[in-house]
Design a protein around this motif. Structure first.
Motif, short mmCIF file in Angstrom:
data_model
loop_
_atom_site.label_atom_id
_atom_site.label_comp_id
_atom_site.label_asym_id
_atom_site.label_seq_id
_atom_site.Cartn_x
_atom_site.Cartn_y
_atom_site.Cartn_z
N VAL A 1 0.85 -1.20 0.00
CA VAL A 1 0.00 0.00 0.00
C VAL A 1 0.88 1.24 0.00
O VAL A 1 1.78 1.37 0.83
CB VAL A 1 -0.95 0.00 1.22
CG1 VAL A 1 -1.59 1.37 1.42
CG2 VAL A 1 -2.01 -1.08 1.04
N GLU A 2 0.63 2.15 -0.95
CA GLU A 2 1.45 3.37 -1.08
C GLU A 2 0.74 4.61 -0.57
O GLU A 2 1.39 5.61 -0.26
CB GLU A 2 1.84 3.59 -2.55
CG GLU A 2 2.73 2.50 -3.13
CD GLU A 2 4.10 2.44 -2.46
OE1 GLU A 2 4.55 3.46 -1.91
OE2 GLU A 2 4.72 1.35 -2.47
N GLN A 3 -0.60 4.56 -0.48
CA GLN A 3 -1.34 5.77 -0.18
C GLN A 3 -2.72 5.40 0.35
O GLN A 3 -3.36 4.50 -0.18
CB GLN A 3 -1.49 6.57 -1.48
CG GLN A 3 -2.14 7.90 -1.32
CD GLN A 3 -2.23 8.65 -2.63
OE1 GLN A 3 -1.65 8.26 -3.63
NE2 GLN A 3 -2.95 9.75 -2.61
N VAL A 4 -3.18 6.10 1.40
CA VAL A 4 -4.50 5.84 1.98
C VAL A 4 -5.36 7.08 1.80
O VAL A 4 -4.94 8.20 2.10
CB VAL A 4 -4.40 5.46 3.47
CG1 VAL A 4 -5.79 5.20 4.05
CG2 VAL A 4 -3.50 4.23 3.65
N PHE A 5 -6.57 6.86 1.30
CA PHE A 5 -7.47 7.96 0.94
C PHE A 5 -8.81 7.75 1.65
O PHE A 5 -9.55 6.83 1.33
CB PHE A 5 -7.67 7.97 -0.57
CG PHE A 5 -8.58 9.05 -1.11
CD1 PHE A 5 -8.61 10.31 -0.54
CD2 PHE A 5 -9.38 8.81 -2.22
CE1 PHE A 5 -9.43 11.32 -1.06
CE2 PHE A 5 -10.20 9.80 -2.75
CZ PHE A 5 -10.23 11.05 -2.16
N CYS A 6 -9.12 8.62 2.62
CA CYS A 6 -10.42 8.62 3.29
C CYS A 6 -11.29 9.66 2.59
O CYS A 6 -10.88 10.82 2.47
CB CYS A 6 -10.28 9.00 4.76
SG CYS A 6 -9.15 7.94 5.68
N PHE A 7 -12.47 9.27 2.15
CA PHE A 7 -13.32 10.23 1.45
C PHE A 7 -14.78 9.89 1.61
O PHE A 7 -15.14 8.79 2.01
CB PHE A 7 -12.95 10.32 -0.04
CG PHE A 7 -13.19 9.06 -0.85
CD1 PHE A 7 -12.30 7.98 -0.79
CD2 PHE A 7 -14.28 8.96 -1.70
CE1 PHE A 7 -12.50 6.84 -1.54
CE2 PHE A 7 -14.50 7.81 -2.47
CZ PHE A 7 -13.60 6.76 -2.39
N HIS B 1 -28.15 5.64 0.48
CA HIS B 1 -28.21 6.92 1.18
C HIS B 1 -27.80 6.85 2.64
O HIS B 1 -27.67 7.89 3.29
CB HIS B 1 -29.60 7.52 1.00
CG HIS B 1 -29.89 7.78 -0.45
ND1 HIS B 1 -29.13 8.65 -1.20
CD2 HIS B 1 -30.79 7.22 -1.30
CE1 HIS B 1 -29.57 8.64 -2.44
NE2 HIS B 1 -30.57 7.78 -2.54
N HIS B 2 -27.63 5.66 3.17
CA HIS B 2 -27.11 5.53 4.53
C HIS B 2 -25.80 6.34 4.64
O HIS B 2 -24.93 6.21 3.78
CB HIS B 2 -26.86 4.06 4.85
CG HIS B 2 -26.63 3.84 6.31
ND1 HIS B 2 -27.52 3.18 7.13
CD2 HIS B 2 -25.62 4.23 7.13
CE1 HIS B 2 -27.06 3.16 8.36
NE2 HIS B 2 -25.90 3.80 8.39
N PRO B 3 -25.66 7.17 5.69
CA PRO B 3 -24.44 8.02 5.75
C PRO B 3 -23.18 7.16 5.85
O PRO B 3 -22.97 6.46 6.83
CB PRO B 3 -24.65 8.87 7.00
CG PRO B 3 -25.73 8.20 7.78
CD PRO B 3 -26.57 7.44 6.81
N HIS B 4 -22.37 7.23 4.82
CA HIS B 4 -21.16 6.42 4.80
C HIS B 4 -20.11 7.06 3.91
O HIS B 4 -20.40 7.91 3.09
CB HIS B 4 -21.47 5.00 4.28
CG HIS B 4 -21.77 4.95 2.80
ND1 HIS B 4 -22.97 5.38 2.27
CD2 HIS B 4 -21.02 4.53 1.76
CE1 HIS B 4 -22.94 5.22 0.95
NE2 HIS B 4 -21.77 4.71 0.62
N GLY B 5 -18.89 6.65 4.12
CA GLY B 5 -17.78 7.08 3.29
C GLY B 5 -16.99 5.88 2.86
O GLY B 5 -17.41 4.73 3.04
N GLN B 6 -15.84 6.14 2.26
CA GLN B 6 -15.00 5.05 1.79
C GLN B 6 -13.54 5.32 2.14
O GLN B 6 -13.14 6.46 2.35
CB GLN B 6 -15.16 4.88 0.28
CG GLN B 6 -16.57 4.48 -0.12
CD GLN B 6 -16.72 4.30 -1.61
OE1 GLN B 6 -16.24 3.33 -2.17
NE2 GLN B 6 -17.38 5.24 -2.24
N ILE B 7 -12.78 4.25 2.21
CA ILE B 7 -11.34 4.35 2.44
C ILE B 7 -10.66 3.48 1.40
O ILE B 7 -10.92 2.28 1.34
CB ILE B 7 -10.97 3.91 3.87
CG1 ILE B 7 -11.78 4.71 4.90
CG2 ILE B 7 -9.46 4.10 4.11
CD1 ILE B 7 -11.66 4.20 6.33
N TYR B 8 -9.84 4.10 0.55
CA TYR B 8 -9.11 3.36 -0.46
C TYR B 8 -7.63 3.31 -0.06
O TYR B 8 -7.06 4.32 0.33
CB TYR B 8 -9.18 4.07 -1.83
CG TYR B 8 -10.39 3.72 -2.67
CD1 TYR B 8 -11.60 3.34 -2.09
CD2 TYR B 8 -10.33 3.80 -4.06
CE1 TYR B 8 -12.71 3.04 -2.88
CE2 TYR B 8 -11.44 3.51 -4.85
CZ TYR B 8 -12.62 3.13 -4.25
OH TYR B 8 -13.71 2.84 -5.04
#
Lengths: 417, 417
Positions: free
Chosen positions: B205-211, B223-230
């Motif tokens: 893993v080179e980079q972590v992206f929370c969005f 529509h459930h409040p959620h985000g993602q982490i790549y």
């Protein structure tokens, strides 16, 4: 009006007559007529624009009654990315707005309901004119100099001194570029090449981009078949990237990147969609869009003006076939309530040309035709990964795209389609 | 199942309890509980996933009855741009699909209509789990090696061996991150920081992206409040660009680019939207989106895990205020049929963190919060110039965006909102 309307008449290719004039506000307009008797510019036709449009660079009179010079559009340098961003800081004359339901690209046909469109003549074949509300425009008297926002060296600014033009492909407002005759497509190609040549000669222009946006899914609200031509006063990010990659490839291998890509696609054959005498259509090995195909000439050619007669004539058929295949690419599944309804592909058709000054040996003309439609009624959205990080994720494979193109590609095109 | 379910319980910040388990198909799931009695992971609660999900890396049985190993997702190198493109070449086990109208992010509450969601426990505060249909995933036994498509050196390929995770911000399916309590926002921040730390330690893993993607306008269907982490196995294009710019800036001036940008914004003050003890929110001088604001810590910090206690506590209020301002940013004009109706801002909220290995001295944590809404009911579309050439054109100015944010920014947030 402080500019004199200039009218020029000149023959281009065997079948195209070019007539240049100016609109009432000073914008340039050029007719490209492809059939005798040539439609536009004849002595009996209306060349002049009868609308009461104020000269577009005239002083703007404010609510206080005071006249102030038009503000030139600006670009700012985005120091986090190294990209120029043109911004709507300017306020041009906007006194005249057509009614919302009017088609400003229709010819001014006698008796037609709407007589205040952009094209003064009563008919046309193909016509190009400067965009009324341009994001890039050179304002006379404004020097092309770099300044600094808030006096900070981090934030250079410059006038957005380019050009944005509209090209109408056909007078028929319900047509599409996919459905024009081969003769009309040839006229469009001549117009693109001619405008590329003209705009490349404009001081400060670094790159000319001929493109078409089609479909409400990508925000097109005016359905008259038309495209756009941007003349940027900087190298665009995608061109900068390709040039960097091409130069690195040349240093590493001695070869031309885009030629080597084409040859590798031909060697593999797996993603080649169509071949003609002078052109090859293929889905690139790392295609990122749900539908994407590239079209490249076999010969090393930097831009559209550099195409020879045989290449232009040959482009007509293969480009029309690709556009028509697009409208057959997706189909509603059997049993769906929409079964059998045609699916008009929303698309962006982008002509990548070598820049005006740089990279003319490294970059090579090619068309990138792509869509955000990934299934009937389903779009690919550019969300966090794409828009936040520029990191694309494809839901399909180039091989699947190529297989589908081969299934739906028409064998040829007829002169009357 | 060939992986053992691992359950770990550990206290994070004063108010957050972390409980790690695995779903039936082997995916990792972590609860972050913020209030006593801690909701999840207690001996009396259900930790195990009762669904009959096959192990996700089990062999896939084809229509012919033959079992074949799962194909690992691949990425291809786009030689024209220098970018990696993950592609859906793989076929994971997809035997179980929730009904279309179900909410798979709801807790498995006793008596609730839908009991087959992703979260086995009957309630939760914040929960993170691996995406069921990942575009990036490391398949056990597949080596992270570069190969060549069609044997061509121009077309390197690699396993897309990263991670994609989902973070549910709140158990309430009709809520939003803008409306959670400050305590819950703090838990979300702890979860982001904790996942960034964990994913940064994953090999490759080179980079972590929370969005967070919010709104149907950018394609969000759940529509459930959620985000993602790549967790990307490569540097993303935007990070690569920023790093290139930051290194060039350091060579030229000796300074840190992102710190110098923050200081210039503070000196100017023209686009500063909000300040707190440890954070500054400003519209960047070359903002390209119709709505865009950046939020940066005053101290040099590479990523979320590096924030200290005071910075985390202080982030809660200013981030909530920015999110709430977003939902007041646009208003229907007086006299419109929608007058008075709230306009929920579709947005992308992107945490830019320094990469895991490179550029940790040059890049600096900041949030980029932006929207494609440019007016009530009107979107900015990424058409030819943006999607074909990567060349943005803004229809507004950063100063107008900042002025509007200052008008609508709430003065503070209450613990119960």
């Amino acid at each position: 009006m402080s500019e004199d309307p200039a009218t020029a008449v000149r023959l281009l290719a065997p079948t195209v007559r070019k007539t240049t004039t100016r609109l009432a506000d000073g914008r340039e307009l050029t007719y490209y007529d492809d059939s005798e008797p040539y439609l536009s510019g004849a002595a009996t036709r209306r060349l002049d624009d009868p609308r009461p449009l104020p000269y577009r660079f005239a002083d703007v009179v404010g609510d206080d009654g005071v006249a102030r010079p038009v503000t030139a559009p600006q670009m700012r340098y985005d120091v986090l990315t190294g990209e120029w961003i043109p911004m709507a800081t300017h306020r041009m004359n906007r006194t005249f707005l057509p009614p919302a339901d009017a088609n400003p690209f229709a010819p001014a046909r006698p008796g037609a309901a709407y007589q205040d469109g952009e094209i003064p003549d009563t008919d046309y074949d193909v016509v190009v004119f400067e965009n009324r509300f341009p994001s890039l425009v050179a304002v006379p008297g404004v020097p092309d100099e770099v300044a600094s926002l808030d006096g900070e060296a981090l934030w250079p600014t410059r006038p957005a001194a380019g050009r944005t033009e509209v090209i109408c492909f056909d007078p028929n407002p319900t047509g599409s570029l996919a459905q024009v005759t081969p003769r009309r497509m040839r006229t469009v190609i001549e117009a693109w090449a001619d405008r590329t040549l003209a705009l490349s000669a404009v001081p400060g222009v670094e790159q000319v981009f001929c493109f078409e946006n089609r479909g409400k899914e990508i925000g097109v609200t005016l359905h008259h078949p038309h495209g756009q031509i941007y003349a940027y006063p900087y190298l665009t990010p995608r061109t900068t990237q390709m040039l960097r990659q091409a130069v690195a490839h040349r240093h590493r291998t001695g070869g031309n990147l885009l030629r080597d890509v084409l040859e590798a696609e031909l060697r593999s054959g797996r993603r080649v969609v169509a071949e003609s005498d002078h052109w090859v259509a293929y889905v690139p090995a790392a295609a990122r869009w749900p539908v994407e195909v590239h079209l490249a000439p076999r010969r090393d050619v930097p831009d559209l003006p550099a195409l020879d007669e045989a290449e232009r004539a040959d482009l007509v058929g293969i480009y029309l076939r690709l556009l028509r295949a697009g409208d057959r690419f997706f189909a509603w599944p059997a049993g769906s309530e929409h079964e059998g309804e045609p699916i008009t592909l929303p698309y962006i058709s982008a002509w990548h040309q070598a820049p005006v000054r740089e990279g003319r040996e490294d970059l090579r003309l090619h068309l990138q035709l792509f869509s955000i439609l990934r299934a009937p009624g389903k779009l690919k959205y550019l969300a966090g990964s794409e828009s936040g990080m520029g990191a694309w994720v494809s839901d399909t494979t180039p091989e699947r795209i190529a297989d589908r193109y081969r299934q739906v590609l028409p064998a040829g095109v007829e002169e009357r389609s």
